[in-house]
Enzyme design. Structure first.
Site, mmCIF file in Angstrom:
data_model
loop_
_atom_site.group_PDB
_atom_site.id
_atom_site.type_symbol
_atom_site.label_atom_id
_atom_site.label_comp_id
_atom_site.label_asym_id
_atom_site.label_seq_id
_atom_site.Cartn_x
_atom_site.Cartn_y
_atom_site.Cartn_z
ATOM 1 N N SER A 112 0.791 -1.231 0.000
ATOM 2 C CA SER A 112 0.000 0.000 0.000
ATOM 3 C C SER A 112 0.823 1.282 0.000
ATOM 4 O O SER A 112 0.285 2.357 -0.278
ATOM 5 C CB SER A 112 -0.963 0.008 1.196
ATOM 6 O OG SER A 112 -2.052 -0.851 0.953
ATOM 7 N N VAL A 113 2.097 1.189 0.301
ATOM 8 C CA VAL A 113 2.957 2.370 0.166
ATOM 9 C C VAL A 113 3.010 2.805 -1.302
ATOM 10 O O VAL A 113 3.318 3.957 -1.614
ATOM 11 C CB VAL A 113 4.364 2.091 0.742
ATOM 12 C CG1 VAL A 113 5.287 3.293 0.568
ATOM 13 C CG2 VAL A 113 4.268 1.736 2.228
#
Length: 404
Positions: A112-113
């Site tokens: 998700s970064v």
């Protein structure tokens, strides 16, 4: 003689400070006329080197301890005041066999970064006048079956849209065939599942939002999302370790992701390599691979406004849901915002054997990046403790270095 010179230098510094302070330009001009001996910068750099070495030793001991107690396997980079204080790799790319030592150039799945890169792509297009944050995304995606959803709402998770992964689980019949962003769109068009709430009527963190941003990028530019990110973010910043994984040329899902570092999960008494997944064909919410070295280049680009101007980047770190109270931390454009700390933005990720951590303390000019290829390991509390530790006293007596 060296001790005497340092003593003279110290006396001169104190005298200058007493004469006018650090910010008095007139006094500074007058003092410049006085015939004083040149004072070497080595006084400051030597002092900084000792401070940095001490901090680096502390960090190394901390991560060795995490390696011993939690099995930490990954890479670390810590910077402060625009200087890399510590970077190191611990463990192996092949976790099971303990082979292929990691380096600080090893590329990990960011999970998700990755979202911050989708948001940055939209911000670049906004800067170029090609995207309006507040226009209905059907301006760019005419087939999209929901009304009133905007890019701003997608970036701040305020669209209320349902989860595409749940939709795919129910309706993507052959899980051995990759599903891409166009396939995701077709599922929404065909089944139109119920929304969580009307657009801009709440906050709901959802991967659908950032997958759709990738669709918008492709529609506006005519380029594949991975190619756009490479050309407009990775290449300008010389992020040569970085890429966006895709399965565009695969008719079936490969058994493993062969690019970058493999992810591992623990089952029974041993580590197993994580297999590939049909959802890895969907981009925007995940699938950016990069190293701690490259992510620091991106971090510096944020400080220097290399990709977008200050006026545009500023919005990325504003609360997207200022009245939202159910969660202690808010969300900007691809960043979580720490409510209990001033000017701190971060994002963590977890996906298919990877756990990733990226924290920016903009007030105290600190950056911490931790990338791992195990699905279990140390908690984020360990990394918050690093950020919250005392700020290093680096630089001259009149430290004019600033971080935007």
């Amino acid at each position: 003689m060296k001790i005497l010179n340092y003593g003279i230098a110290f006396t001169l510094i104190i005298g200058l400070m007493l004469l006018g302070g650090c910010g008095d330009e007139k006094a500074s001009d007058e003092r410049a006329m006085i015939n004083l001996p040149d004072i070497s910068n080595s006084i400051y750099t030597n002092a900084d080197s000792a401070i940095i070495a001490k901090k680096a030793l502390w960090l190394d001991k901390k991560f060795h301890r995490l390696q011993r107690l939690t099995g930490f396997n990954g890479t670390v980079l810590y910077a402060e005041k625009g200087r890399i204080i510590f970077k190191k790799a611990y463990g192996f790319a092949n976790v099971r066999r303990k082979r292929d030592s990691l380096t600080t150039h090893s590329a990990f799945q960011l999970a998700s970064v990755s979202k911050m890169f989708g948001a940055m792509a939209i911000m670049i297009l906004k800067t170029e006048g090609k995207v309006d944050y507040d226009a209905d995304i059907r301006t760019y995606l005419p087939k999209f079956p929901y009304e009133g959803v905007t890019c701003r709402q997608l970036m701040t998770h305020r669209s209320g849209l349902p989860r595409y992964m749940s939709l795919a689980l129910d309706h993507w019949e052959n899980k051995r065939i990759p599903m891409d962003n166009d396939d995701m769109m077709e599922l929404f068009v065909k089944y139109k599942p119920d929304v969580y709430f009307k657009p801009n009527h709440g906050f709901h963190y959802c991967n659908t939002n950032y997958a759709l941003l990738a669709n918008v990028v492709e529609a506006v530019t005519g380029m594949h999302f991975d190619e756009y990110v490479k050309r407009n973010i990775f290449e300008p910043l010389k992020m040569y370790d970085s890429f966006v994984y895709n399965m565009r040329n695969d008719s079936t899902v490969p058994l493993y992701v062969e690019q970058g570092v493999p992810g591992y999960y623990h089952r029974g008494w041993r580590w197993r390599r994580m297999e590939n997944d049909y959802l890895n064909g969907v981009l925007g919410d995940k699938n950016v691979y990069t190293s701690v070295e490259d992510l620091y280049k991106y971090d510096k680009a944020l400080d220097d406004f290399t990709l977008v101007p200050d006026s545009v980047l500023h919005e990325a770190f504003k609360k997207g849901s200022p009245k939202y109270w159910r969660r202690k931390d808010n969300y900007g454009f691809g960043w979580r915002l720490k409510s209990s700390m001033d000017s701190v933005a971060y994002h963590f990720g977890w996906w298919k054997g990877f756990r990733t951590f990226y924290i920016r303390d903009m007030r105290h000019q600190k950056t911490l990046v931790v990338l791992t290829n195990k699905d279990k390991g140390p908690s984020s509390a360990n990394f918050w403790n690093i950020i919250k530790a005392d700020t290093l006293p680096l630089g001259r007596a009149c430290d004019i270095a600033t971080r935007h």
